[in-house]
Enzyme design. Sequence first.
Site, PDB file in Angstrom:
ATOM      1  N   CYS A  90      41.922  33.845  38.599  1.00  0.00           N
ATOM      2  CA  CYS A  90      42.559  32.691  37.989  1.00  0.00           C
ATOM      3  C   CYS A  90      41.729  31.433  38.225  1.00  0.00           C
ATOM      4  O   CYS A  90      40.961  31.347  39.169  1.00  0.00           O
ATOM      5  CB  CYS A  90      43.975  32.474  38.506  1.00  0.00           C
ATOM      6  SG  CYS A  90      45.078  33.859  38.268  1.00  0.00           S
TER       7      CYS A  90
ATOM      8  N   ARG B  34      35.377  34.128  37.290  1.00  0.00           N
ATOM      9  CA  ARG B  34      36.369  34.516  38.289  1.00  0.00           C
ATOM     10  C   ARG B  34      37.239  35.677  37.826  1.00  0.00           C
ATOM     11  O   ARG B  34      37.935  36.292  38.620  1.00  0.00           O
ATOM     12  CB  ARG B  34      37.254  33.311  38.638  1.00  0.00           C
ATOM     13  CG  ARG B  34      36.511  32.210  39.357  1.00  0.00           C
ATOM     14  CD  ARG B  34      37.381  30.991  39.553  1.00  0.00           C
ATOM     15  NE  ARG B  34      38.433  31.240  40.512  1.00  0.00           N
ATOM     16  CZ  ARG B  34      38.350  30.951  41.812  1.00  0.00           C
ATOM     17  NH1 ARG B  34      37.244  30.442  42.297  1.00  0.00           N
ATOM     18  NH2 ARG B  34      39.363  31.187  42.615  1.00  0.00           N
TER      19      ARG B  34
ATOM     20  N   TRP C 209      44.827  35.701  35.473  1.00  0.00           N
ATOM     21  CA  TRP C 209      44.562  37.118  35.754  1.00  0.00           C
ATOM     22  C   TRP C 209      45.916  37.740  36.043  1.00  0.00           C
ATOM     23  O   TRP C 209      46.578  37.370  37.008  1.00  0.00           O
ATOM     24  CB  TRP C 209      43.621  37.252  36.948  1.00  0.00           C
ATOM     25  CG  TRP C 209      43.037  38.608  37.156  1.00  0.00           C
ATOM     26  CD1 TRP C 209      41.975  39.163  36.503  1.00  0.00           C
ATOM     27  CD2 TRP C 209      43.438  39.577  38.137  1.00  0.00           C
ATOM     28  NE1 TRP C 209      41.696  40.400  37.001  1.00  0.00           N
ATOM     29  CE2 TRP C 209      42.579  40.691  38.003  1.00  0.00           C
ATOM     30  CE3 TRP C 209      44.443  39.613  39.106  1.00  0.00           C
ATOM     31  CZ2 TRP C 209      42.693  41.823  38.805  1.00  0.00           C
ATOM     32  CZ3 TRP C 209      44.556  40.738  39.898  1.00  0.00           C
ATOM     33  CH2 TRP C 209      43.690  41.831  39.735  1.00  0.00           C
TER      34      TRP C 209
ATOM     35  N   ASN D 130      47.858  29.328  40.680  1.00  0.00           N
ATOM     36  CA  ASN D 130      47.177  30.513  41.213  1.00  0.00           C
ATOM     37  C   ASN D 130      47.964  31.002  42.413  1.00  0.00           C
ATOM     38  O   ASN D 130      48.463  30.199  43.205  1.00  0.00           O
ATOM     39  CB  ASN D 130      45.755  30.177  41.671  1.00  0.00           C
ATOM     40  CG  ASN D 130      44.828  29.848  40.533  1.00  0.00           C
ATOM     41  OD1 ASN D 130      45.174  30.041  39.376  1.00  0.00           O
ATOM     42  ND2 ASN D 130      43.649  29.345  40.859  1.00  0.00           N
ATOM     43  N   GLY D 131      48.037  32.320  42.584  1.00  0.00           N
ATOM     44  CA  GLY D 131      48.763  32.882  43.723  1.00  0.00           C
ATOM     45  C   GLY D 131      49.923  33.739  43.257  1.00  0.00           C
ATOM     46  O   GLY D 131      50.047  34.071  42.070  1.00  0.00           O
TER      47      GLY D 131
ATOM     48  N   GLU E 114      27.399  50.841  48.678  1.00  0.00           N
ATOM     49  CA  GLU E 114      27.296  49.630  47.868  1.00  0.00           C
ATOM     50  C   GLU E 114      26.744  49.949  46.481  1.00  0.00           C
ATOM     51  O   GLU E 114      27.201  49.399  45.473  1.00  0.00           O
ATOM     52  CB  GLU E 114      26.421  48.600  48.583  1.00  0.00           C
ATOM     53  CG  GLU E 114      26.100  47.357  47.772  1.00  0.00           C
ATOM     54  CD  GLU E 114      27.324  46.562  47.338  1.00  0.00           C
ATOM     55  OE1 GLU E 114      27.160  45.687  46.459  1.00  0.00           O
ATOM     56  OE2 GLU E 114      28.446  46.798  47.850  1.00  0.00           O
TER      57      GLU E 114
ATOM     58  N   LYS F 183      28.559  49.218  42.929  1.00  0.00           N
ATOM     59  CA  LYS F 183      27.943  48.444  41.844  1.00  0.00           C
ATOM     60  C   LYS F 183      28.026  49.200  40.518  1.00  0.00           C
ATOM     61  O   LYS F 183      28.344  48.631  39.483  1.00  0.00           O
ATOM     62  CB  LYS F 183      26.478  48.148  42.169  1.00  0.00           C
ATOM     63  CG  LYS F 183      26.251  47.040  43.130  1.00  0.00           C
ATOM     64  CD  LYS F 183      26.616  45.708  42.514  1.00  0.00           C
ATOM     65  CE  LYS F 183      27.074  44.739  43.591  1.00  0.00           C
ATOM     66  NZ  LYS F 183      28.372  45.014  44.178  1.00  0.00           N
TER      67      LYS F 183
ATOM     68  N   GLU G  54      31.656  49.165  39.270  1.00  0.00           N
ATOM     69  CA  GLU G  54      32.123  47.841  38.867  1.00  0.00           C
ATOM     70  C   GLU G  54      31.615  47.441  37.487  1.00  0.00           C
ATOM     71  O   GLU G  54      32.382  46.932  36.658  1.00  0.00           O
ATOM     72  CB  GLU G  54      31.640  46.793  39.879  1.00  0.00           C
ATOM     73  CG  GLU G  54      32.357  46.775  41.200  1.00  0.00           C
ATOM     74  CD  GLU G  54      31.789  45.701  42.114  1.00  0.00           C
ATOM     75  OE1 GLU G  54      32.585  44.914  42.639  1.00  0.00           O
ATOM     76  OE2 GLU G  54      30.560  45.651  42.289  1.00  0.00           O
TER      77      GLU G  54
ATOM     78  N   HIS H  33      30.279  69.765  53.701  1.00  0.00           N
ATOM     79  CA  HIS H  33      31.683  69.751  54.107  1.00  0.00           C
ATOM     80  C   HIS H  33      32.607  69.400  52.939  1.00  0.00           C
ATOM     81  O   HIS H  33      33.712  68.903  53.160  1.00  0.00           O
ATOM     82  CB  HIS H  33      31.892  68.768  55.268  1.00  0.00           C
ATOM     83  CG  HIS H  33      31.144  69.142  56.508  1.00  0.00           C
ATOM     84  ND1 HIS H  33      31.449  70.261  57.253  1.00  0.00           N
ATOM     85  CD2 HIS H  33      30.081  68.559  57.108  1.00  0.00           C
ATOM     86  CE1 HIS H  33      30.617  70.347  58.276  1.00  0.00           C
ATOM     87  NE2 HIS H  33      29.768  69.322  58.205  1.00  0.00           N
TER      88      HIS H  33
ATOM     89  N   LYS I 203      36.192  37.592  40.511  1.00  0.00           N
ATOM     90  CA  LYS I 203      35.152  37.244  41.480  1.00  0.00           C
ATOM     91  C   LYS I 203      35.744  36.938  42.846  1.00  0.00           C
ATOM     92  O   LYS I 203      35.290  37.439  43.849  1.00  0.00           O
ATOM     93  CB  LYS I 203      34.364  36.036  40.961  1.00  0.00           C
ATOM     94  CG  LYS I 203      33.231  35.583  41.889  1.00  0.00           C
ATOM     95  CD  LYS I 203      32.172  36.644  42.006  1.00  0.00           C
ATOM     96  CE  LYS I 203      30.982  36.191  42.815  1.00  0.00           C
ATOM     97  NZ  LYS I 203      30.025  37.296  43.027  1.00  0.00           N
TER      98      LYS I 203
END
Length: 604
Positions: free
Chosen positions: A2, A27, A74, A100-101, A481, A485, A488, A504, A599
Site C-alpha cells: 500500500c 510497493r 494491496w 495502510n495496515g 535465495e 528469486k 518471485e 533423503h 516490496k
Amino acid sequence: MCGIVGYIGRRDVAPLLLEGLQRLEYRGYDSAGVVITGKTGDLRVVKAKGRVRELQARVPKRFAGTTGIAHTRWATHGKPSDLNAHPHLDNDEKVAVVHNGIIDNASELRARLVAEGAELVSETDTEVLAHLIARSAAETLEQKVRDALRSVEGTYGLAVLHRDFPDRIVVARNGSPVVLGIGEKEMFVASDVAALVAHTRQVVTLEDGEMATLKADDFRTYTTEGSRTSATPTTVEWEAESYDMGGHDTYMHKEICEQAEAVDRVLRGRIDDRFATVRLDGLNLDAREARGVRRIKILGCGTSYHAGQIGAQLIEELARIPSDAEPASEFRYRNAVVDPDTLYLAVSQSGETYDVLAAVQELKRKGARVLGVVNVVGSAIARESDGGMYVHAGPEVCVVSTKCFTNTVVAFALLALHLGRVRDLSVADGRRIIAGLRKLPEQIEQVLKTEPDIKRLATHFADARSMLFVGRVRGYPVAREAALKLKEVSYVHAEAYPASELKHGPLALVEPAMPTVAIVPDDDLLEKNRAAMEEIKARSGRILAVAHQEQEKADHTIVVPKNEDELDPILMGIPLQLFAYHTALALGRDIDKPRNLAKSVTVE
C-alpha cells in the site's frame, strides 16, 4: 505494501498525487484512488481497480484543488475492486480516509456502525474509520480522529481530509510508516520517502502512537493522547534521480547492475588496515561487550532471512560465536527463550517489515540487546534498535531484492570480521578477509559481463515447470535465495535443499523435465558436491552448475570468480539473480511488480 501520498499547498494537487503514486508502485498494489478538496470545499473522489495509469485515465480534466490525499491498495479485506479501493468516505461524504495496515476489530466496529444506521458500501476494514471520524461530536478534526482511534485495535498509517476543515490534513501512525515532507509553504505526507524526494528532502518520520496536522505553511506533531511532541526534520540522503530507471528496461535489471557500486559504498570508510579489522561505530557495542556475547540470533523475512543465514555462517566461521538465523514471523509467535548473553540482529531492507519490527519490540520488552541491519536511514527498526549497521545499497524499487541482499551479506561479513578480531581471529586472517572484500566490486563486474551467456541459459531452461536448487553449507543459503528469486519474479516453482539431503527424499523428483541448479564452490566440500551431481545425472537429471570452474557432470556451468571461501556466497548468488530475471523476461512476466507481492510488508 500500500502507498499513501498527500499534499497541501498552492500547487494543483492532482498531478502531484498521481506522480507520487507512480513512485510508490513498486510497493505492490491492486487498485488506486485519489480525493481532493475542491474549490467549494467538497470532497471529489476518483478510484480504479488496476494500475495508477487506469486511475489517471479516469481523472477528469477539471479536477482542480490544492489539497488532497491518494492511495495504492494491496487487498487484505475484500477483493480488488473500484468499490474497495481507497479513499473511503462516510455516508455524508464529509470525511475521506486513506489507510495502510489492518484494523483487527473491524467486524465488531462494522456491526456497531450498522446498528447505529450507517451504510457501509465496501468490504474493507478501512471504511469504518471514515464513519467513526464522521460520527465524533468533537469540535476539531484532530479530536475527531483521536476519538475514532480510541475504538480501533490494529495497525494503521492514515491520512484524513474533512469537508469542514479544508485547511488541513490530519495523519496518524501505529505500526505502518508515515513520513512528512517539509516544503516551502507546502507540506507533503507519504508512506515512503520515494514519493517525496522529487519535491523535498526535508522529512519528519512519525513514531508509533504519534499524529500530525499539516497546513500549507506549518505542521505540528502530537501523541494520540494530545500531548505535543518535538519533531526536527532530517535530510534524506537519496535524491529523486536514485529512483529513475537510468536507461534500463526494468528496475530489477538496473539494481542488479548497480551491485559493484553498492558494495563499494558499504565498504567505504569502514576498513581499518592498521588493525586488520573494520570500524562499525553504529553498533554501540564496545570491545568488552562484544567479547561477552555468547550467541547470536539473526531475524529476518524472505530474502533478509536468507542473508541472515549466510551472515550466521560468516559469524561462526570468523568470530567462532554460535549463530543461527530464523524467520522473524515464526520467532515472534513461539515464545522463544530470550537469553541475556545473546545478541539479536534484526534484518530488513525497508526497516519497516512488520514481522521483524514486532519481533524487535518483543525482544526489547524482554530486555534483549537488538541491533538493526537495515537499508533505510531513520526507519522504524533502526530507531527501535540499540544500534546497528546501514547497508547503504541505495533505493531498491523492484519488489524482488537483489542489491540489498548482496549488500546485507557484505555487511554481515564486516560484522563477522569485527567480532572475530575482537576475539581470536588472527591479523593474517583479518588481512585475508579485507583483501577479499576489496576484490568484490571488480569481481561483481566480471560476473555481470557474463549476462549474455546467462540469458541464453535462462531462455533454454524457461520451459521448466519446476526447478530444484541444491548446495552444501555455504552454498545452501545461496540455493534458497536463488529459488526464491525464481519463484518471485518468473512464477516457476522452485525448491531448495541441502545437497546432502538429496537421498533423503528430493531425488524422487529428479527427471529430465525437472532441472537442478547446483551451487559448487571450490572449497573443502567440492568432491561432496560433485558426488551429489553424480546422483542427479544417474537419474537423467539436467544440471546447471554455478561454480569456480567448469563442472564435468553439469550440462552447463556458470563460472564465477574465486574469492576467499567465506566470501564466495556473495558472488555465487549474483548470476542466479540474472538467471531469474531473464527467465521471467522470456516468460513475459511483470518483472518489477510480481503478482500478489509487495516490496515492504507492513502488515501480517
